[in-house]
Design a protein around this motif. Structure first.
Motif: not given
Length: 216
Positions: A104-131
């Motif tokens: 689970t930790c592996f999946a979550y961190t890779h999701f955040l890193l890939s989203t931050a790296s590959l997605e647009d800025y608004p999507v990246a910040v939305a992915a980081l907000l729940p934490c």
């Protein structure tokens, strides 16, 4: 209704399930086994290392110098404040980080890193907000109901505290501003990213309680 308020309304059923997890109920009561909490802290420390990187990556995509500084401050705070929290408990339990990332930790961190790296800025910040947001609400909920002399009081106070709450408010504000400047299509991806991270928050606590391991 603001965009971020609508995000929270959409994930409220998941948030309620997070509160009902055995991990958080026993944490509130102060009855959570020490070994279980220690495993959680180890996984959280491993998560934190990648979360701080994802914050920095997302911040670098901002067109605002103030928001870039905010994300770098978030990353620094995560490393300094939360790492100190991890270390204090691991020292208390006379243990250290002697595990690899759980699935689970592996999946979550890779999701955040890939989203931050590959997605647009608004999507990246939305992915980081729940934490940010979910930890504050869980921390406040547990603080209100916590047993006296709870052995995990230091953890509870950290996430129910004013300093952390101010960071959460700023992260919400940044996400709201990003949504206001985005197209409907991008806002749709923001909703999906926010919901996915929220589900992974549930999975993280559930996995910690079960001491989740790789099957082979």
């Amino acid at each position: 209704m603001s965009f971020t308020t609508s995000l929270w309304e959409e994930i409220t059923p998941i948030y309620k399930k997070i509160l009902d997890l055995p991990f958080n109920k026993e944490l509130t009561e102060g009855t959570l086994p020490e070994d279980t909490f220690a495993f959680y802290m180890k996984q959280d420390a491993l998560y934190l290392a990648d979360f701080s990187k994802a914050l920095a990556i997302a911040g670098a995509k901002s067109q605002s110098a103030d928001e870039l500084k905010d994300f770098l401050d978030f990353a620094t705070g995560a490393v300094v404040v939360e790492r100190a929290l991890h270390e204090s408990f691991l020292q208390k339990f006379d243990t250290h980080i002697d595990v690899d990332k759980s699935p689970t930790c592996f999946a979550y961190t890779h999701f955040l890193l890939s989203t931050a790296s590959l997605e647009d800025y608004p999507v990246a910040v939305a992915a980081l907000l729940p934490c940010f947001w979910i930890y504050r609400e869980v921390g406040l909920h547990i603080h209100q109901k916590s047993a006296k002399n709870n052995p995990y009081r230091e953890w509870i106070i950290t996430y129910a505290g004013e300093d952390f709450s101010e960071s959460v408010d700023r992260a919400i504000e940044i996400t709201e501003l990003a949504a206001q400047k985005s197209s409907d299509a991008v806002r749709g991806r923001m909703r999906s990213a926010f919901a996915d991270s929220t589900r992974m928050e549930w999975m993280f606590w559930d996995s910690a309680y079960r001491v989740g391991q790789w099957p082979v």
